[in-house]
Design an enzyme around this catalytic site. Structure first.
Site, mmCIF file in Angstrom:
data_model
loop_
_atom_site.group_PDB
_atom_site.id
_atom_site.type_symbol
_atom_site.label_atom_id
_atom_site.label_comp_id
_atom_site.label_asym_id
_atom_site.label_seq_id
_atom_site.Cartn_x
_atom_site.Cartn_y
_atom_site.Cartn_z
ATOM 1 N N GLY A 35 0.797 -1.221 0.000
ATOM 2 C CA GLY A 35 0.000 0.000 0.000
ATOM 3 C C GLY A 35 0.827 1.268 0.000
ATOM 4 O O GLY A 35 2.022 1.259 -0.259
ATOM 5 N N HIS A 38 2.289 4.319 -5.231
ATOM 6 C CA HIS A 38 2.895 5.367 -6.068
ATOM 7 C C HIS A 38 3.018 4.811 -7.479
ATOM 8 O O HIS A 38 2.585 3.666 -7.751
ATOM 9 C CB HIS A 38 4.246 5.791 -5.490
ATOM 10 N N GLY A 40 5.334 3.526 -9.074
ATOM 11 C CA GLY A 40 6.035 2.240 -9.207
ATOM 12 C C GLY A 40 5.049 1.089 -9.127
ATOM 13 O O GLY A 40 5.013 0.199 -9.995
ATOM 14 N N HIS A 41 4.202 1.113 -8.087
ATOM 15 C CA HIS A 41 3.174 0.076 -7.961
ATOM 16 C C HIS A 41 2.211 0.126 -9.162
ATOM 17 O O HIS A 41 1.850 -0.903 -9.730
ATOM 18 C CB HIS A 41 2.321 0.307 -6.707
ATOM 19 N N GLN A 159 14.450 -9.222 -3.672
ATOM 20 C CA GLN A 159 13.137 -9.853 -3.455
ATOM 21 C C GLN A 159 12.673 -10.574 -4.724
ATOM 22 O O GLN A 159 12.156 -11.695 -4.670
ATOM 23 C CB GLN A 159 12.128 -8.781 -3.054
ATOM 24 N N SER A 192 7.319 3.932 -0.997
ATOM 25 C CA SER A 192 6.323 4.432 -0.037
ATOM 26 C C SER A 192 7.026 5.196 1.079
ATOM 27 O O SER A 192 6.495 6.158 1.623
ATOM 28 C CB SER A 192 5.533 3.270 0.560
HETATM 29 P P1 AMP Z 1 5.803 -2.671 -1.609
HETATM 30 O O1 AMP Z 1 4.471 -2.029 -1.445
HETATM 31 O O2 AMP Z 1 6.947 -1.784 -1.246
HETATM 32 O O3 AMP Z 1 5.863 -4.042 -0.983
HETATM 33 O O4 AMP Z 1 5.969 -2.907 -3.172
HETATM 34 C C1 AMP Z 1 5.038 -3.665 -3.897
HETATM 35 C C2 AMP Z 1 5.618 -3.970 -5.248
HETATM 36 O O5 AMP Z 1 5.885 -2.757 -5.935
HETATM 37 C C3 AMP Z 1 6.941 -4.723 -5.140
HETATM 38 O O6 AMP Z 1 6.980 -5.722 -6.154
HETATM 39 C C4 AMP Z 1 7.949 -3.642 -5.368
HETATM 40 O O7 AMP Z 1 9.171 -4.121 -5.910
HETATM 41 C C5 AMP Z 1 7.226 -2.770 -6.386
HETATM 42 N N1 AMP Z 1 7.791 -1.420 -6.382
HETATM 43 C C6 AMP Z 1 8.014 -0.628 -5.302
HETATM 44 N N2 AMP Z 1 8.611 0.523 -5.680
HETATM 45 C C7 AMP Z 1 8.781 0.451 -7.021
HETATM 46 C C8 AMP Z 1 9.349 1.320 -8.016
HETATM 47 N N3 AMP Z 1 9.860 2.499 -7.704
HETATM 48 N N4 AMP Z 1 9.342 0.913 -9.305
HETATM 49 C C9 AMP Z 1 8.817 -0.291 -9.648
HETATM 50 N N5 AMP Z 1 8.267 -1.156 -8.767
HETATM 51 C C10 AMP Z 1 8.250 -0.804 -7.472
#
Ligand code: AMP
Length: 315
Positions: A35, A38, A40-41, A159, A192
């Site tokens: 959650g 942004h 990226g997600h 990861q 995030s």
């Molecule tokens: P998180 O909410 O941080 O667990 O991220 C969820 C997914 O979004 C994971 O697969 C992260 O690798 C991906 N993610 C987070 N930040 C970015 C980013 N800047 N660019 C691309 N994917 C991202």
């Protein structure tokens, strides 16, 4: 977009969406997140939707991947905004499991991540329970969602490698797809946790992509066999000079994550960085040799080319 608040809701939502029949000609795609979304997600969600898959995004802040004293309680959360953003990105189902859905009473089985992939970098600094927590929650979520593909960001490269191993070992029919890191204009990888940075810390954080870019630049004229120790020390100094606390800067084999101490253009090598600014821990990674080998990305990754981290602006 259907919002599913628990596993019973999710089953119903998937059945309803399948009956609707407009989506899902390319199976079911899953984008797990914690959650506070942004771009990226949302790029992962957009790419999954664009494949024609019925796309489920989940938001669950997984307590098991945080160590006591880490930022589980203060991890940023905004459920209403996440829902709005996912709707706009075209997700079909938002899955919001409760802790009792993921870890029902009596839950006692843990999955253990590959120690070779999980024991270094963030696994070394955050402890082995971090990636064990990641593969355990993903095993539960994969069991609940039953996806055909699952999408992860290259921002969390370690990861991604750990999850590819998990899928190969326990979910062989599941395709793991990596999406490229989405960055701010100054090169800082979106995260995030960036929301916690005050304006001064935010400027300091741009030293992370600068350090990566200067390491990429330093490697360019080097002959194979040259030690990377000097350029890595310079990159550490770049971070410290900007007021960051470097945790690690390392060069490793992109697939096996084994250390690469001297330049070898026959090995796809990535730079990995973790550093804290004002108590906020940030990570990033990029290829060491941006114009290197075609196998820079592991098999199954669908993103083209290689990535050069833009040098940060000097504000
Ligand atoms: P998180 O909410 O941080 O667990 O991220 C969820 C997914 O979004 C994971 O697969 C992260 O690798 C991906 N993610 C987070 N930040 C970015 C980013 N800047 N660019 C691309 N994917 C991202």
């Amino acid at each position: 977009m259907i919002v599913a608040h628990g596993s019973a809701d999710l089953r119903q939502a998937i059945a309803d969406a399948r009956r609707d029949g407009r989506n899902g000609r390319n199976g079911l795609a899953f984008v797990p997140t914690m959650g506070f979304l942004h771009e990226g997600h949302l790029s992962l969600v957009g790419s999954a939707v664009a494949t024609g898959s019925l796309t489920v995004a989940s938001v669950f802040v997984n307590p098991r991947q945080f160590r006591p004293g880490e930022d589980f309680d203060s991890y940023p959360r905004d459920a209403a905004r996440d829902e709005e953003l996912l709707r706009a990105a075209g997700a079909h189902i938002l899955f919001l499991p409760g802790e009792e859905d993921v870890y029902p009473p009596g839950f006692a089985t843990e999955v253990k991540a590959d120690p070779e992939l999980a024991g270094c970098l963030c696994g070394a600094s955050r402890g082995p329970q971090h990636f064990d927590g990641v593969v355990t929650v993903l095993s539960r979520l994969f069991a609940l969602v039953s996806p055909d593909s699952a999408w992860f960001g290259e921002k969390d490269w370690q990861q991604l490698m750990v999850v590819r191993r998990l899928a190969a070992d326990l979910f062989p029919d599941l395709t793991i797809i990596g999406g490229p890191t989405v960055r701010a204009a100054d090169g800082l990888a979106l995260s995030s946790r960036n929301s916690r940075l005050d304006p001064v810390e935010r400027i300091a954080a741009s030293a992370i992509p600068s350090a990566i870019a200067s390491l990429q630049l330093a490697a360019r004229p080097l002959a194979d066999g040259s030690s990377l120790a000097g350029p890595i020390s310079d990159a550490v100094r770049t971070l410290s000079a900007a007021g960051l606390e470097p945790e690690y800067i390392e060069t490793r084999d992109a697939a096996t994550l084994r250390p690469v101490e001297s330049l070898d253009r026959t090995v796809a090598t990535r730079i990995f960085v973790a550093a804290s600014v004002g108590g906020t821990r940030l990570i990033d990674n990029a290829p060491l040799t941006p114009h290197g080998l075609p196998d820079e990305r592991p098999a199954g990754a669908d993103t083209p080319g290689t990535e050069t981290v833009p040098a940060a602006t000097s504000t």
